[in-house]
Design a protein around this motif. Sequence first.
Motif, PDB file in Angstrom:
ATOM      1  N   ASN A  11       0.902  -1.236   0.002  1.00  0.00           N
ATOM      2  CA  ASN A  11      -0.001  -0.097   0.039  1.00  0.00           C
ATOM      3  C   ASN A  11       0.917   1.367   0.005  1.00  0.00           C
ATOM      4  N   GLU A  12       2.301   1.101   0.682  1.00  0.00           N
ATOM      5  CA  GLU A  12       2.915   2.236   0.655  1.00  0.00           C
ATOM      6  C   GLU A  12       3.331   2.741  -0.591  1.00  0.00           C
ATOM      7  N   ASP A  48       0.809   4.915  -4.355  1.00  0.00           N
ATOM      8  CA  ASP A  48       0.884   6.142  -5.155  1.00  0.00           C
ATOM      9  C   ASP A  48       1.927   6.323  -5.877  1.00  0.00           C
ATOM     10  N   ILE A 108       1.082   4.281  -9.435  1.00  0.00           N
ATOM     11  CA  ILE A 108       0.040   4.982  -9.985  1.00  0.00           C
ATOM     12  C   ILE A 108       0.707   6.025 -10.748  1.00  0.00           C
ATOM     13  N   GLU A 109       1.560   6.817 -10.227  1.00  0.00           N
ATOM     14  CA  GLU A 109       1.916   8.078 -10.985  1.00  0.00           C
ATOM     15  C   GLU A 109       2.968   7.578 -11.993  1.00  0.00           C
ATOM     16  N   THR A 166      -6.393   3.526  -9.456  1.00  0.00           N
ATOM     17  CA  THR A 166      -6.372   4.675  -8.835  1.00  0.00           C
ATOM     18  C   THR A 166      -7.983   5.042  -8.103  1.00  0.00           C
ATOM     19  N   ARG A 182       8.162  13.027  -4.868  1.00  0.00           N
ATOM     20  CA  ARG A 182       6.774  13.236  -5.196  1.00  0.00           C
ATOM     21  C   ARG A 182       5.882  13.754  -3.578  1.00  0.00           C
ATOM     22  N   ASN A 186       2.113  15.090  -2.212  1.00  0.00           N
ATOM     23  CA  ASN A 186       0.889  15.097  -2.517  1.00  0.00           C
ATOM     24  C   ASN A 186       0.175  16.545  -2.469  1.00  0.00           C
TER      25      ASN A 186
END
Length: 669
Positions: free
Chosen positions: A4-5, A8, A11-12, A104, A293, A295
């Motif tokens: 999970n970590e 993101d 996805i990016e 996403t 990156r 948020n």
Amino acid sequence: MEMNEYLDVFIEESKEHIQALNEHLLELEKEPSNLTIVSEIFRSAHTLKGMSATMGFQDLADLTHKMENVLDAVRHHKITLNSDIIDVVFNAVDVLESMVLDITDGGEGKQDVTNLVNQLQAIEAGEVVTANEEAAVTVNQSASVQIEQQLDQFELTVLQQSQEKGFANYQVTVRLQESCLLKAARVYMVFEILEKIGEVIKSTPSVTELEDEQFEYDFNVILVTKDTPDMIKQKIMKVSEIEEVVVAELSLDNISEQNEYTQTQSNAVQQDNSEANSGKETTKSQVSNRTIRVNIERLDALMNLFEELVIDRGRLEQIASSLRDAELQETVEHMSRISGDLQNIILNMRMVPIDQVFNRFPRMVRQLTKDLNKKVDLQIYGAETELDRTVIDEIGDPLVHLIRNALDHGIETPEVRKQKGKPEEGILKLNAYHSGNHVFIEISDNGAGIDREKVITKAISNGIITREQANGYTDKQVYQLIMESGFSTADKISDISGRGVGLDVVKNTIESLGGNISINSSFNEGSTFLIQLPLTLSIISVMLTEVQNEKYAIPLSSIIETAIVHKKDIMHAHNKQVIDFRGKVVPLVSLKEVFEVPGDVEEDDYYSVVIIRQGEKMAGLIVDTFIGQQEVVLKSLGNYLTDIFAISGATILGDGQVALIVDTNALIK
């Protein structure tokens, strides 16, 4: 390893690789023999495959692996590229993108890719395949396979136990009529029937998506029941606006075999990815350490804190000025310089290249030109121009609408262009550039242009203007008429190139961002839509003015200049006060009257006037006094004070007073 970590980041990076695939495929279509481009596409596909397998998104990995095989065969001259093969690879990239979007949104990125994989295998084997055939097969078979691939181990166990106890497992596919208006209501009625006759184990799309009407017209449900297929079908068909119901028995043996095969493939792909990337770790780590990156919500929080700092800075400057303490003034000046630099850094952190919006257009133009049987050369300039992230997020849809209009109704077909003596291939230019505190975006084409007389005729028929008004309109004023809501009709066969359809929505969106749009056109030569946008929406420069004891801030971007006007120079036209400003008649607007500011009118021989402009229109705002220029933080008025006429927000000044920010566009209208 906890996945999970890393989600993101996955996805990016997946979005970046898919965008790279799209861009390189467009280049490859122009240069099919360029193996360097093929190698670039192969590398992106290989990296995406490895990432997907590592994260456990097996459908993504399988499809990318097959696409990678085709590209490898092209690299080694086993396959000769043609338009059909490129179309199939484009279809594969589209499916990959939809899977990443599903991830996403919290999904598992599962999708029926069986037929697309088979087609890629056929290409690899040297067979002739077309993209259109694939699309037809996928539509027919995806409904029956997709939901099976989404069953997890718990759901499989439930189905097996129900089968052992004498229940039947069915996959029910329901299709609504395309004329159905309340899709969610029909879905609710269907589920109510299903829950009476059995138990729903799974639905695709999910129940939440069905309730939000995030589906086309059909959905699938796995049902455990003792009813027969005919009984299920009869009960569901009693619901109105149901077009078709298909009930098929669910084979658990096939699903179990498929899951075993998927797990085996996953292990193989992960091992392959590990070997392929072992030699690249050092290079990747060196690159990744140079960027991070962040948020966007963290940047928003940082900006909010800085906005409070700007307010306190103004307060300190005012205190230092009133106390006249040299050391305090020196310290405050130093703090102002530091906070100014900090402001620039924070604003730059939020700035992203407009390329993030532009990069979707080459692919869109390619598809539209194929659908419309037109030849169009898309030319993009200034993609590196930067805009605030909040503006970037909002500007995409208006640009898509303008580009579709230019392709559909602006640029003619090759036959028509040939008759007019033009080259068969039309040109669509997309250009972005900075100027002052604004960004300008131009969408221009060398198509049919806008016919002034036909625009006027339609405007008169829609009751927007009269013939007398039209006679006094300049060309630019006539072109602006197509942005009026009166032109947002379904009359797509209009002789004005259909440019009016929906353009009022584009105009409203751009103006809500503090921008404006203007149109230039020459009949049979082409049109240019020019969009002006602010660099950022949070901190703006204003001219502070005072009306009685109330303070109003007027954005500097709208101001031409300030003036002191003698009352004897004021004239009247149509019962309104006007002045002669550099040879133009400019109407005067009293802020005291507009905002109904209480207080006695002071007898003075002069008016303090702020001249503002929006496009070709101008107005003079009458105020009591000018306070001066200042940078302020734009704050919304909250949910209780929405739709206040001519007020776009408020700001807190250094002395703690609240100044309202004037919406100059509303006043000029």
